[in-house]
Write an enzyme that holds these catalytic residues in place. Structure first.
Site, short mmCIF file in Angstrom:
data_model
loop_
_atom_site.label_atom_id
_atom_site.label_comp_id
_atom_site.label_asym_id
_atom_site.label_seq_id
_atom_site.Cartn_x
_atom_site.Cartn_y
_atom_site.Cartn_z
N LYS A 70 -2.53 -2.15 -3.08
CA LYS A 70 -3.13 -2.66 -4.18
C LYS A 70 -4.60 -3.08 -3.87
O LYS A 70 -5.26 -3.68 -2.86
CB LYS A 70 -2.97 -4.00 -4.22
CG LYS A 70 -3.24 -4.89 -5.38
CD LYS A 70 -2.34 -6.14 -5.96
CE LYS A 70 -3.56 -7.13 -6.68
NZ LYS A 70 -3.64 -6.41 -8.02
N HIS A 122 1.58 -8.85 -1.84
CA HIS A 122 2.13 -8.20 -2.96
C HIS A 122 1.68 -6.43 -2.05
O HIS A 122 1.13 -6.66 -0.45
CB HIS A 122 0.19 -7.25 -4.01
CG HIS A 122 0.42 -7.99 -4.94
ND1 HIS A 122 -0.54 -9.51 -4.94
CD2 HIS A 122 0.67 -8.18 -7.00
CE1 HIS A 122 0.19 -9.78 -6.07
NE2 HIS A 122 0.76 -8.93 -7.14
N HIS A 123 1.87 -5.62 -2.13
CA HIS A 123 1.94 -3.95 -1.73
C HIS A 123 0.83 -3.82 -1.46
O HIS A 123 -0.12 -4.06 -1.44
CB HIS A 123 2.95 -3.41 -2.78
CG HIS A 123 1.65 -2.40 -4.24
ND1 HIS A 123 0.75 -1.42 -3.25
CD2 HIS A 123 1.73 -3.26 -4.93
CE1 HIS A 123 -0.03 -1.52 -5.08
NE2 HIS A 123 1.08 -3.09 -5.70
P1 NAD Z 1 -1.56 2.74 -8.82
O1 NAD Z 1 -2.82 3.60 -7.52
O2 NAD Z 1 -0.59 3.54 -7.84
O3 NAD Z 1 -2.16 4.01 -9.97
C1 NAD Z 1 -3.16 3.68 -10.61
C2 NAD Z 1 -3.56 5.13 -11.37
O4 NAD Z 1 -4.50 5.04 -12.10
C3 NAD Z 1 -3.95 6.31 -9.95
O5 NAD Z 1 -2.91 7.20 -10.59
C4 NAD Z 1 -5.12 7.14 -10.42
O6 NAD Z 1 -5.07 8.32 -10.59
C5 NAD Z 1 -5.32 6.03 -11.66
N1 NAD Z 1 -6.78 6.61 -12.52
C6 NAD Z 1 -7.74 5.96 -11.04
N2 NAD Z 1 -9.05 6.09 -12.20
C7 NAD Z 1 -8.25 6.98 -13.99
C8 NAD Z 1 -9.19 7.37 -14.60
N3 NAD Z 1 -10.83 7.50 -14.82
N4 NAD Z 1 -8.68 7.29 -15.44
C9 NAD Z 1 -6.93 7.13 -15.18
N5 NAD Z 1 -6.35 7.34 -14.62
C10 NAD Z 1 -7.15 7.27 -14.00
O7 NAD Z 1 -1.96 1.56 -9.02
P2 NAD Z 1 -0.49 0.16 -9.56
O8 NAD Z 1 0.07 0.43 -8.96
O9 NAD Z 1 -0.28 1.16 -10.72
O10 NAD Z 1 -1.32 -0.30 -10.27
C11 NAD Z 1 -1.98 -0.14 -11.46
C12 NAD Z 1 -3.24 -1.68 -12.33
O11 NAD Z 1 -2.13 -2.28 -12.95
C13 NAD Z 1 -3.86 -2.05 -10.86
O12 NAD Z 1 -4.72 -2.38 -11.29
C14 NAD Z 1 -2.97 -3.73 -10.99
O13 NAD Z 1 -3.02 -4.61 -10.09
C15 NAD Z 1 -2.18 -4.13 -11.62
N6 NAD Z 1 -1.12 -4.14 -11.99
C16 NAD Z 1 -1.00 -5.20 -13.17
C17 NAD Z 1 0.33 -5.61 -13.64
C18 NAD Z 1 0.46 -6.63 -14.41
O14 NAD Z 1 1.55 -7.67 -14.54
N7 NAD Z 1 -0.54 -6.85 -15.24
C19 NAD Z 1 1.43 -4.87 -12.68
C20 NAD Z 1 1.13 -4.51 -11.87
C21 NAD Z 1 -0.04 -3.57 -11.57
#
Ligand code: NAD
Length: 266
Positions: A157, A153-154
């Protein structure tokens, strides 16, 4: 029209969801929540036009005012369980992609969704190719039980290993039954070099590098042969058909469905 609020809307996945909802005829974005970027119109976040929806910090308030049907959550491991409970208690169905929740949190959410008779979809991977990779890996493990998992992953993460790697290990362990792999006398000259050890000695290795999105290879070893099953999410668009499917289906569910495969292959 399905009314959608996006939690984590400022993040990488959140922005992709904003765009996908905007481009989908039967859905409308009614609110966006993040702890960053408060007050910004969400359109420019994904390169679109101004949408008249601004980022807000208080999920409970947004849910009360915007009255959505569904909350899509792509936030962080420490925020997600709280967000899901807030949504359910507000009568809103969660569709959750955030990984890293504990089994205790998941159990609590299962009970809450069931008692409120509300649907909730939680999927560690919304890409159909990844779901197929896990399915094929479980099938292969019945015949080639020696397995190691490499997930890549990037480097931003937060959690390791990925939710997909854990889910794959669970499926492999269930498919191959009572089995122990690995050499008990092996020595690690650098701690952790053999990766994390899951049930039955399945090793999971996590690679974190800029330039990667989400990738996984499951390698099986047998007598004089190996089999590799690999999936690559090349862009975050890969997750959107799964997310949109879950948004539509969650409207007709009661209780938690964990894993996209349970919506795809019933
Ligand atoms: P990211 O860090 O770019 O985005 C997360 C966002 O959540 C940030 O903007 C952060 O400020 C915000 N945040 C933090 N606490 C918060 C709260 N209490 N209320 C509202 N917003 C809040 O991360 P990302 O790359 O977008 O990934 C997000 C999640 O999704 C990770 O857990 C990742 O592992 C998961 N993910 C899942 C899939 C899937 O298919 N299920 C795919 C990609 C990523």
């Amino acid at each position: 029209m399905i009314r959608v609020v996006v939690a984590g809307a400022y993040g990488r996945m959140g922005r992709e969801v904003l765009k996908a909802v905007y481009k989908t005829e039967d859905m409308i974005l009614v609110g966006a929540v993040d702890v960053r970027g408060e007050g910004q119109d969400v359109g420019p976040l994904w390169g679109g036009p101004e949408m008249g929806i601004t980022l807000e910090g208080d999920l409970e308030k947004v849910l009360a005012e915007a009255r959505p049907d569904v909350m899509v959550d792509f936030t962080t491991p420490d925020a997600v369980a709280g967000n899901i409970k807030t949504a359910l208690k507000s009568g809103v169905r969660p569709v959750v992609g955030t990984t890293g929740m504990s089994s205790g949190e998941l159990e609590e959410i299962r009970n809450l969704a069931e008692s409120l008779k509300l649907g909730c979809v939680i999927a560690p991977n919304f890409a159909i190719g990844a779901v197929l990779m896990m399915r094929f890996a479980a099938e292969a493990a019945r015949y080639l039980p020696h397995v190691e998992i490499i997930e890549l992953h990037h480097d931003q993460k937060l959690d390791a290993p990925s939710g997909t790697a854990i889910k794959t290990a669970e499926l492999v362990a269930a498919a191959r039954g009572d089995f122990q792999q690995g050499l008990p006398t092996e020595i690690e000259k650098i701690p952790g070099v053999r990766g994390g050890s899951y049930e039955g000695g399945i090793r999971i290795h996590s690679v974190r590098l800029p330039g990667l999105v989400a990738h996984q290879e499951v390698i099986f070893g047998g007598l004089g042969q190996t089999l590799s099953i690999r999936h690559d999410s090349i862009s975050r668009e890969s997750f959107m058909p799964g997310v949109l499917l879950a948004v539509r289906r969650v409207m007709h569910l009661e209780g938690v469905v964990y894993g996209l495969e349970n919506l795809l292959f019933e």
